[in-house]
Write an enzyme that holds these catalytic residues in place. Sequence first.
Site, PDB file in Angstrom:
ATOM      1  N   HIS A 275       0.879  -1.188   0.000  1.00 32.72           N
ATOM      2  CA  HIS A 275       0.000   0.000   0.000  1.00 32.72           C
ATOM      3  C   HIS A 275       0.906   1.225   0.000  1.00 32.72           C
ATOM      4  CE1 HIS A 275      -3.453   2.427   0.640  1.00 32.72           C
ATOM      5  NE2 HIS A 275      -3.746   2.134   1.884  1.00 32.72           N
ATOM      6  N   HIS A 315      -2.297  -2.417  -9.816  1.00 33.83           N
ATOM      7  CA  HIS A 315      -3.259  -1.807  -8.895  1.00 33.83           C
ATOM      8  C   HIS A 315      -4.489  -2.681  -8.832  1.00 33.83           C
ATOM      9  CE1 HIS A 315      -5.805   1.190  -6.983  1.00 33.83           C
ATOM     10  NE2 HIS A 315      -4.680   1.746  -6.605  1.00 33.83           N
ATOM     11  N   ASP A 371       2.896   5.389  -7.089  1.00 32.82           N
ATOM     12  CA  ASP A 371       4.131   5.268  -6.313  1.00 32.82           C
ATOM     13  C   ASP A 371       5.372   5.086  -7.171  1.00 32.82           C
ATOM     14  OD1 ASP A 371       3.018   5.546  -3.804  1.00 32.82           O
ATOM     15  OD2 ASP A 371       2.313   3.486  -3.824  1.00 32.82           O
TER      16      ASP A 371
HETATM   17  N1  CMC Z   1       4.801  -7.142 -10.418  1.00 37.84           N
HETATM   18  C1  CMC Z   1       4.709  -8.363 -10.981  1.00 37.84           C
HETATM   19  N2  CMC Z   1       3.583  -9.092 -11.029  1.00 37.84           N
HETATM   20  C2  CMC Z   1       2.496  -8.565 -10.461  1.00 37.84           C
HETATM   21  C3  CMC Z   1       2.500  -7.277  -9.859  1.00 37.84           C
HETATM   22  C4  CMC Z   1       3.718  -6.568  -9.856  1.00 37.84           C
HETATM   23  N3  CMC Z   1       3.803  -5.347  -9.305  1.00 37.84           N
HETATM   24  N4  CMC Z   1       1.269  -6.997  -9.372  1.00 37.84           N
HETATM   25  C5  CMC Z   1       0.512  -8.067  -9.665  1.00 37.84           C
HETATM   26  N5  CMC Z   1       1.247  -9.001 -10.315  1.00 37.84           N
HETATM   27  C6  CMC Z   1       0.781 -10.277 -10.876  1.00 37.84           C
HETATM   28  C7  CMC Z   1       0.550 -11.301  -9.786  1.00 37.84           C
HETATM   29  O1  CMC Z   1       1.705 -12.066  -9.526  1.00 37.84           O
HETATM   30  C8  CMC Z   1      -0.583 -12.114 -10.367  1.00 37.84           C
HETATM   31  O2  CMC Z   1      -0.030 -12.955 -11.357  1.00 37.84           O
HETATM   32  P1  CMC Z   1      -0.651 -14.429 -11.579  1.00 37.84           P
HETATM   33  O3  CMC Z   1      -2.030 -14.184 -12.089  1.00 37.84           O
HETATM   34  O4  CMC Z   1       0.257 -15.066 -12.572  1.00 37.84           O
HETATM   35  O5  CMC Z   1      -0.628 -15.120 -10.239  1.00 37.84           O
HETATM   36  C9  CMC Z   1      -1.420 -11.067 -11.105  1.00 37.84           C
HETATM   37  O6  CMC Z   1      -0.501 -10.016 -11.446  1.00 37.84           O
HETATM   38  C10 CMC Z   1      -2.558 -10.495 -10.254  1.00 37.84           C
HETATM   39  O7  CMC Z   1      -1.992 -10.065  -9.023  1.00 37.84           O
HETATM   40  P2  CMC Z   1      -2.831  -9.887  -7.692  1.00 37.84           P
HETATM   41  O8  CMC Z   1      -1.900  -9.962  -6.530  1.00 37.84           O
HETATM   42  O9  CMC Z   1      -4.005 -10.814  -7.711  1.00 37.84           O
HETATM   43  O10 CMC Z   1      -3.371  -8.423  -7.882  1.00 37.84           O
HETATM   44  P3  CMC Z   1      -3.953  -7.512  -6.739  1.00 37.84           P
HETATM   45  O11 CMC Z   1      -5.011  -6.695  -7.365  1.00 37.84           O
HETATM   46  O12 CMC Z   1      -4.326  -8.313  -5.538  1.00 37.84           O
HETATM   47  O13 CMC Z   1      -2.690  -6.617  -6.345  1.00 37.84           O
HETATM   48  C11 CMC Z   1      -1.287  -4.821  -5.876  1.00 37.84           C
HETATM   49  C12 CMC Z   1      -2.634  -5.256  -6.440  1.00 37.84           C
HETATM   50  C13 CMC Z   1      -1.179  -3.295  -5.927  1.00 37.84           C
HETATM   51  C14 CMC Z   1      -1.178  -5.259  -4.411  1.00 37.84           C
HETATM   52  C15 CMC Z   1      -0.155  -5.475  -6.709  1.00 37.84           C
HETATM   53  O14 CMC Z   1      -0.258  -5.087  -8.059  1.00 37.84           O
HETATM   54  C16 CMC Z   1       1.247  -5.158  -6.172  1.00 37.84           C
HETATM   55  O15 CMC Z   1       1.707  -5.830  -5.239  1.00 37.84           O
HETATM   56  N6  CMC Z   1       1.925  -4.112  -6.754  1.00 37.84           N
HETATM   57  C17 CMC Z   1       3.225  -3.740  -6.272  1.00 37.84           C
HETATM   58  C18 CMC Z   1       3.075  -2.899  -5.029  1.00 37.84           C
HETATM   59  C19 CMC Z   1       2.598  -1.507  -5.341  1.00 37.84           C
HETATM   60  O16 CMC Z   1       3.129  -0.846  -6.223  1.00 37.84           O
HETATM   61  N7  CMC Z   1       1.595  -1.039  -4.560  1.00 37.84           N
HETATM   62  C20 CMC Z   1       1.079   0.308  -4.676  1.00 37.84           C
HETATM   63  C21 CMC Z   1      -0.353   0.360  -5.081  1.00 37.84           C
HETATM   64  S1  CMC Z   1      -0.834   2.035  -5.543  1.00 37.84           S
HETATM   65  C22 CMC Z   1      -0.763   2.920  -4.074  1.00 37.84           C
HETATM   66  C23 CMC Z   1      -1.917   2.621  -3.207  1.00 37.84           C
HETATM   67  O17 CMC Z   1      -3.045   3.006  -3.560  1.00 37.84           O
HETATM   68  O18 CMC Z   1      -1.705   2.024  -2.127  1.00 37.84           O
END
Ligand code: CMC
Length: 436
Positions: A275, A315, A371
């Site tokens: 986050h 995201h 970010d």
């Molecule tokens: N790098 C590589 N792969 C990723 C990433 C990433 N940053 N984010 C998601 N994936 C992949 C993930 O491994 C999964 O792949 P698979 O389907 O093969 O298992 C797929 O994409 C879906 O991921 P998810 O975890 O189900 O997606 P989510 O919606 O739960 O996660 C997130 C959203 C923001 C937590 C995630 O994208 C992440 O960890 N990003 C990096 C951290 C980040 O930059 N966070 C800031 C968010 S914006 C600021 C805020 O509002 O807080």
Amino acid sequence: MNAHSLTIIDNRTGISYEIPIKYGTYPGYGASINALELRQIKASADDFGLLTYDPGYTNTASCKSSVTFLDGERGTLQYRGYPIEQLAEHSTYLETAYLLQYGELPDAVQLAAWRKDIGLHTFVHENIKKLINSFRHDAHPMGTLVGTVGALSTFYPDAKNIHDESCRQKQVWRLIAKMPTLAAFAYRHSRGLPYVYPDDNLSYVGNFMNMLWKISELKYQPNPVLEKAIDVLFILHADHEQNCSTSAMRAVGSSYTDPFSASSAAIAALYGPQHGGANEAVLRMLNDIGSVDQVPNFIKSVKSGEGGRLMGFGHRVYKSYDPRAKICKKIAYDVFAVTGANPLIDIALELERIALADDYFISRHLYPNVDFYSGLIYQAMGFPVGMFPVLFAIPRTAGWLAQWQECLLDPEQKIARPRQVYCGNQVRDYVPMHKR
Ligand code: CMC
């Protein structure tokens, strides 16, 4: 049959149910059924009734809200109906904070009064300084913020009176006003520097810069480009509907605790690297990559799962692009014109270029989020990485407070208390120690 309804046939019993569909402001977005309607669906008379299973609340609306709208498919973000691009161009953080609280942009008199009321509450009790002094010299400033904001509840026991509108109003002024002071004191503590008291003749951001960076000058003069850049970044971070920290604020606030305690919980939620801690994680990642020629190897390791995630990408809601990231990228160049370019920008640009053309990221709808660039900007301004999530928490306070009040005033809201699907043992008898 009502056309705006859902017919569900329970194949266990053959019974058919008609469940009304409700809409929000935009008909194509937010059509929902009341989850409690599902409770009537039972396999037998003594059955509890059907629940929905939704870890991470990926498809559950926890509230009705009029504060912020975002459309992840189109990359749209609006506060109270105003597009983020227009607010970033024309508004100020304090004006935006007013808009979030009250639903309308202030007129000149209202804005002057709002500024004055916030200006009157920027000082903190001297014991807060002692509290900050008691943290280790290398304490993470987010940990310090969690502790000091929570501690404010003991300085303002009147804040418990959450059903009194004027009392709530006072805590809103206090929290928005004191966050920069607490953040700056935490920063000065980590540097071993004396604390600088607020200067209310400066703007909200100018005063924050004064408390951070004033040394021996009689009057601190903030650089106008950097002051404007921080102000716009604060607007971009002011609210983002039902994200993790806002949900924490609402959930904790729903038990009717005071807003300082609830905000402390929200800051704790924001601290995590998935986050608000992500901008810090981006910088650490760019430093670890080290040079542009290492980018392809790093991308390979992300795709194989060995290198962790590409921080600053992806995201939960935005699946085309994050409109805040676009504005951030522009601010980065304004700031670099003053500070000199951050050497990590070349690595970031190369990461973005490769990732945006790579099927792994395209197929998962992974684009730069807010970010990805904010950390580079903050680093160029001289902030240590530990301060990055703090710079997210200060402006998000306005959003948390608007959402907290909305939750308290919503007659349909109840104390947050999700259900679970129990998958443990069925009832069994206690086994004495000698028989285990
Ligand atoms: N790098 C590589 N792969 C990723 C990433 C990433 N940053 N984010 C998601 N994936 C992949 C993930 O491994 C999964 O792949 P698979 O389907 O093969 O298992 C797929 O994409 C879906 O991921 P998810 O975890 O189900 O997606 P989510 O919606 O739960 O996660 C997130 C959203 C923001 C937590 C995630 O994208 C992440 O960890 N990003 C990096 C951290 C980040 O930059 N966070 C800031 C968010 S914006 C600021 C805020 O509002 O807080």
